[in-house]
Design a protein around this motif. Structure first.
Motif, PDB file in Angstrom:
ATOM      1  N   ARG A 190      62.884  -1.691 -32.310  1.00 45.91           N
ATOM      2  CA  ARG A 190      62.450  -0.740 -33.341  1.00 45.91           C
ATOM      3  C   ARG A 190      60.998  -0.305 -33.124  1.00 45.91           C
ATOM      4  O   ARG A 190      60.180  -0.293 -34.052  1.00 45.91           O
ATOM      5  N   GLU A 191      60.694   0.070 -31.890  1.00 43.77           N
ATOM      6  CA  GLU A 191      59.364   0.569 -31.550  1.00 43.77           C
ATOM      7  C   GLU A 191      59.415   2.088 -31.405  1.00 43.77           C
ATOM      8  O   GLU A 191      60.357   2.631 -30.817  1.00 43.77           O
ATOM      9  N   ASP A 192      58.403   2.767 -31.920  1.00 41.07           N
ATOM     10  CA  ASP A 192      58.366   4.224 -31.861  1.00 41.07           C
ATOM     11  C   ASP A 192      57.988   4.687 -30.462  1.00 41.07           C
ATOM     12  O   ASP A 192      57.483   3.893 -29.645  1.00 41.07           O
ATOM     13  N   PRO A 193      58.201   5.970 -30.123  1.00 39.80           N
ATOM     14  CA  PRO A 193      57.935   6.460 -28.771  1.00 39.80           C
ATOM     15  C   PRO A 193      56.504   6.247 -28.302  1.00 39.80           C
ATOM     16  O   PRO A 193      56.267   5.961 -27.120  1.00 39.80           O
ATOM     17  N   VAL A 194      55.522   6.392 -29.195  1.00 39.59           N
ATOM     18  CA  VAL A 194      54.124   6.211 -28.785  1.00 39.59           C
ATOM     19  C   VAL A 194      53.863   4.753 -28.415  1.00 39.59           C
ATOM     20  O   VAL A 194      53.158   4.452 -27.438  1.00 39.59           O
ATOM     21  N   THR A 195      54.436   3.832 -29.167  1.00 34.22           N
ATOM     22  CA  THR A 195      54.279   2.408 -28.845  1.00 34.22           C
ATOM     23  C   THR A 195      54.913   2.090 -27.496  1.00 34.22           C
ATOM     24  O   THR A 195      54.348   1.347 -26.686  1.00 34.22           O
ATOM     25  N   ILE A 196      56.091   2.667 -27.243  1.00 30.84           N
ATOM     26  CA  ILE A 196      56.743   2.445 -25.951  1.00 30.84           C
ATOM     27  C   ILE A 196      55.882   2.996 -24.822  1.00 30.84           C
ATOM     28  O   ILE A 196      55.707   2.356 -23.777  1.00 30.84           O
ATOM     29  N   ALA A 197      55.317   4.197 -25.027  1.00 28.16           N
ATOM     30  CA  ALA A 197      54.440   4.789 -24.011  1.00 28.16           C
ATOM     31  C   ALA A 197      53.232   3.900 -23.740  1.00 28.16           C
ATOM     32  O   ALA A 197      52.815   3.724 -22.585  1.00 28.16           O
TER      33      ALA A 197
ATOM     34  N   ALA B  16      54.219  11.811 -23.767  1.00 26.46           N
ATOM     35  CA  ALA B  16      53.339  12.470 -22.799  1.00 26.46           C
ATOM     36  C   ALA B  16      51.949  12.768 -23.350  1.00 26.46           C
ATOM     37  O   ALA B  16      51.032  13.127 -22.592  1.00 26.46           O
ATOM     38  N   ARG B  17      51.760  12.614 -24.678  1.00 24.30           N
ATOM     39  CA  ARG B  17      50.468  12.922 -25.284  1.00 24.30           C
ATOM     40  C   ARG B  17      49.393  11.948 -24.816  1.00 24.30           C
ATOM     41  O   ARG B  17      49.689  10.797 -24.470  1.00 24.30           O
ATOM     42  N   PRO B  18      48.111  12.385 -24.843  1.00 29.95           N
ATOM     43  CA  PRO B  18      47.013  11.446 -24.604  1.00 29.95           C
ATOM     44  C   PRO B  18      47.021  10.396 -25.723  1.00 29.95           C
ATOM     45  O   PRO B  18      47.471  10.693 -26.837  1.00 29.95           O
ATOM     46  N   PRO B  19      46.586   9.184 -25.488  1.00 25.20           N
ATOM     47  CA  PRO B  19      45.890   8.764 -24.268  1.00 25.20           C
ATOM     48  C   PRO B  19      46.812   8.166 -23.194  1.00 25.20           C
ATOM     49  O   PRO B  19      46.321   7.806 -22.123  1.00 25.20           O
TER      50      PRO B  19
END
Length: 478
Positions: free
Chosen positions: A324-331, A371-374
């Motif tokens: 249950r991790e969001d895409p930014v956390t996975i990135a 794909a967003r920074p950082p």
């Protein structure tokens, strides 16, 4: 009055019935007397009025044979017992009850909500999912005892290899310890008033094959021949109880031989090594939230052979349970792995992912968020051709005359090794993998393989390798 013996356990059945652990799995092969042992074990507490037992099969039609056998055992041993066909329940003179139930669909587990059972027995556990099995822990509790006699609360199961639950059953009962060796799980419970309490639960696997069932072999000596005539995978599973080869297995080519890890031939799992920096690197990704997400880093040698060198698996530690991790956390986690691991640091990495993460019809897509920074973790859409991708994995798992496949996996990629060999065929789409299983590592792999497809290997082909292209002897990590 002369006593009449209805049934006596054979030595292996007696070993199963004597185990003190909370969970016990019995069997692993055909003809080991599994159903009789489970039926008999359910009788252990029928002298206690408050006792409630439950025996489960996956579907109602599968219950028929179990119920028929119970008529001989229960009716013979307890002449005063009555079977209620409408409720599929035996009622004993003491007031105790043993019910027969099914769970054809996962949501059917809620049919048992609000009920309690001192004993729960699963016949053919590999037909059940982890969600179905684990939910019944909550139903396994004692009830009020008017006469003061307390019941024992525990779970028993039988199984053959194969089926939708093969992977989690193997991971829970077969892999952690040798047969007959208890496994103790430590649990930490947070208390409402603050603080914690340490708890333990134990489980064990008791193996049995037809060779442990002398009564069957004496009654039907030809049964051994029937098992010996089966195709290889079924024969290994049903005659010898092999958990690495079973009926319905999709990737029968898979070989995991620890004694071959260092040599690297005859096995798909190998020791990690340091690949040259000029090898091409792919990052595969299959997104999941309530189900696991899977990330894998593949390196290709100069012959086009792929090595799954590293994995990142987003799960909660239970079969098919997502982190249950969001895409930014996975990135962020992917970026941390690629920046910190010497195996990946400094490489040009090509990301390929499930095309569904590029859907922006309901707002920002998962791919854009990652794909967003950082973190700037980028992918391009993979080719989601399910059958073509499946065939690519077959082609790459095939070994040449020297025992070398076109895909090998570092032994550290434990979740790929745990889940992909356990996959079975879909009962509705018999050429495809059953998508209700833990198939996330497999899907991630498909996207990468479709980026570098190969042709089917020629029969009896022997590939000639370049002289030591891996620098294996110089760069092996021990």
């Amino acid at each position: 009055m002369e006593e009449r013996v209805i049934w006596l356990p054979q030595p292996r059945q007696a070993a199963f019935m004597s185990r003190p652990e909370y969970e016990c799995l019995y069997g692993g092969a055909a003809g080991g007397g599994k159903s009789d042992a489970l039926l008999a074990e359910a009788l252990r507490q029928v002298h206690i009025p408050a006792y409630r037992g439950l025996l489960l099969r996956k579907t109602v039609p599968q219950l028929a044979e179990l119920i028929d056998r119970s008529r001989a055992l229960y009716g013979g041993a307890f002449p005063g017992a009555e079977y209620r066909a409408v409720s599929h329940t035996w009622e004993f003179p003491s007031g105790a009850k043993i019910s027969f139930g099914s769970m054809q669909h996962t949501q059917d587990r809620h049919n048992y909500q609000g009920r309690r059972f001192d004993f729960i027995g699963f016949d053919e556990l590999t037909h059940f999912t982890w969600e179905e099995y684990s939910y019944m822990f909550s139903r396994n509790r004692p009830g009020p005892s008017p006469d003061g006699r307390r019941t024992r609360v525990y779970i028993r199961a039988t199984a053959n290899p194969g089926g939708v639950g093969h992977g989690w059953v193997k991971a829970r009962f077969i892999d952690p310890a040798p047969p007959m060796t208890p496994v103790t799980e430590k649990l930490t419970l947070a208390l409402p008033e603050g603080g914690t309490r340490e708890l333990t639960r134990s489980r064990v696997f008791v193996p049995a094959t037809v060779f442990d069932n002398q009564a069957l072999l004496e009654a039907d000596p030809a049964y051994l021949a029937s098992l010996a005539m089966l195709p290889r995978a079924e024969r290994e599973a049903l005659l010898y109880g092999s958990w690495t080869s079973f009926s319905g297995q999709v990737f029968e080519e898979w070989r995991d031989l620890p004694e071959k890890y260092a040599e690297g031939t005859g096995t798909h799992v190998i020791e990690p090594f340091d690949p040259p920096q000029d090898w091409r690197c792919w990052r595969g990704f299959d997104f999941g939230y309530s189900r696991p997400y899977a990330v894998g880093w593949f390196l290709a040698d100069r012959e086009g052979r792929l090595y799954l060198a590293k994995e990142l698996y987003g799960w909660d530690g239970t079969p098919n349970g997502g982190a249950r991790e969001d895409p930014v956390t996975i990135a962020r986690r992917i970026r941390q792995e690629e920046d910190a691991d010497p195996l990946l640091r400094g490489r040009q990495i090509f990301g390929v992912a499930d095309p569904s993460i590029f859907d922006g019809s309901r707002g920002e897509s998962i791919a854009d968020m990652m794909a967003r920074p950082p973190y700037r973790v980028t992918f391009y859409p993979g080719r989601n051709a399910r059958l073509a991708g499946k065939m690519q994995l077959h082609y790459r798992l095939a070994m040449d005359g020297g025992g070398l496949p076109m895909l090998q996996v570092f032994r550290t990629c434990r979740n790929f090794i745990r889940t992909v060999p356990a996959l079975t065929y879909d009962p509705v789409r018999p050429e495809d993998v059953d998508t209700s299983m833990e198939d996330h590592m497999y899907d991630m792999c498909r996207y990468v393989l479709m980026e570098s497809p190969i042709s089917p290997p020629a029969p009896a082909e022997r590939r000639v390798r370049w002289p030591d292209p891996l620098n294996r002897n110089e760069g092996m990590k021990r």
